[in-house]
Design an enzyme around this catalytic site. Structure first.
Site, short mmCIF file in Angstrom:
data_model
loop_
_atom_site.label_atom_id
_atom_site.label_comp_id
_atom_site.label_asym_id
_atom_site.label_seq_id
_atom_site.Cartn_x
_atom_site.Cartn_y
_atom_site.Cartn_z
N GLY A 178 7.72 4.03 3.59
CA GLY A 178 8.17 5.11 4.16
C GLY A 178 9.64 4.85 4.47
N LYS B 147 1.40 -2.79 9.01
CA LYS B 147 2.63 -2.02 9.00
C LYS B 147 3.78 -2.72 9.61
CE LYS B 147 3.95 2.70 10.26
NZ LYS B 147 3.30 4.07 10.99
N ILE C 24 0.64 -1.09 0.18
CA ILE C 24 0.06 0.20 -0.16
C ILE C 24 0.82 1.25 -0.03
CG2 ILE C 24 -1.74 1.26 1.23
CD1 ILE C 24 -2.79 -1.35 2.60
N GLY C 25 1.89 1.19 0.88
CA GLY C 25 2.91 2.53 0.84
C GLY C 25 4.28 2.19 1.56
N MET D 264 11.01 4.08 7.09
CA MET D 264 11.51 3.23 8.19
C MET D 264 10.59 1.69 7.92
SD MET D 264 11.74 5.54 11.49
CE MET D 264 10.14 6.19 11.26
N ASP E 182 2.42 15.24 13.55
CA ASP E 182 2.60 15.02 12.35
C ASP E 182 1.21 15.43 11.68
OD1 ASP E 182 4.23 14.81 9.98
OD2 ASP E 182 4.29 12.74 10.01
N VAL F 52 3.79 -0.42 4.49
CA VAL F 52 2.30 -0.98 4.99
C VAL F 52 1.64 -1.73 3.73
CG1 VAL F 52 0.09 -0.23 5.46
CG2 VAL F 52 2.00 1.01 6.11
#
Length: 171
Positions: free
Chosen positions: A20, A40, A17-18, A22, A134, A25
Site C-alpha cells: 500500500g 503488516k 502479499i500486498g 504506507m 473504509d 504485508v
C-alpha cells in the site's frame, strides 16, 4: 525487506502479499511457534511520521478489541530496532470480495449472507465506538477454512475512528 529476512528475532519473511501507500504485508514464518502469519509493516520512509505511527497503533488496538471471527486475529504488535512498527496477525488464504465479483454479480442470497457476516464485525465495532470508514469490496476477504465454507473477514482498520477518543489522527 528482503525475502528470508528475520524481523523481531522471530518472523522470517517468505513472500510479499500486498503493498500500500504506507506499508507492506508479508507472509512470514513464526519460527518460535512454527506457524505462518501475515505481518503488516510501515514502510521505512514513513516509520518516523507520528501521524502514521498513531494510525498504525490505533488499527492494532481496534483489531485486538474486536472478538468476532469476522476480523483477523492479531498475534503480536511491536517495534523493530529501526523504528518500523509491525503487526503480526492470522494469515488468511482465499480471495477478496473485489476479486470474487470480477466474475459478475453474486446471487442475491450469497450476497446477503456475506453482508450479514460483514455486519457482525461492523456491529461489534460500533458497539465499541469504532467506525471502520473504509468498507469496500477489497477490504472484505473470503477466508478459506478446512472442511467448512469460507468465512468473510473485514480487513484494513487503518483509518478507523475511535468515537470514544478525542484524537484527530484520522480526520
Amino acid at each position: 525487506m528482503k525475502l528470508g529476512t528475520v524481523i523481531a528475532n522471530k518472523f522470517r519473511i517468505d513472500r510479499v502479499i500486498g503493498r500500500g501507500a504506507m506499508g507492506v504485508v508479508v507472509e512470514a514464518m513464526d519460527m518460535m511457534l512454527g506457524r505462518k502469519v501475515a505481518v503488516k509493516l510501515i514502510l521505512p520512509q514513513h516509520a518516523d511520521d507520528p501521524q502514521l505511527r498513531g494510525r498504525f497503533i490505533r488499527e492494532a488496538h481496534a483489531m485486538t478489541r474486536l472478538k468476532t471471527e469476522h476480523v483477523a486475529r492479531v498475534h503480536e504488535v511491536g517495534e523493530l530496532d529501526d523504528g518500523m512498527l509491525f503487526l503480526a496477525m492470522e494469515l488468511l488464504e482465499g480471495q477478496s470480495l473485489e476479486q470474487l465479483i470480477q466474475g459478475g454479480p453474486l446471487p442475491v442470497a450469497d450476497a446477503v449472507d456475506l453482508m450479514l457476516e460483514a455486519l457482525d464485525a461492523v456491529t461489534e465495532a460500533h458497539e465499541l465506538h469504532l467506525v471502520h470508514r473504509d468498507l469496500k469490496p477489497s477490504n472484505f476477504f473470503l477466508a478459506a477454512r478446512k472442511g467448512k465454507d469460507p468465512i468473510l473477514k473485514v480487513l484494513d482498520f487503518g483509518i478507523v475512528k475511535d468515537k470514544s477518543s478525542d484524537s484527530r489522527l484520522t480526520e
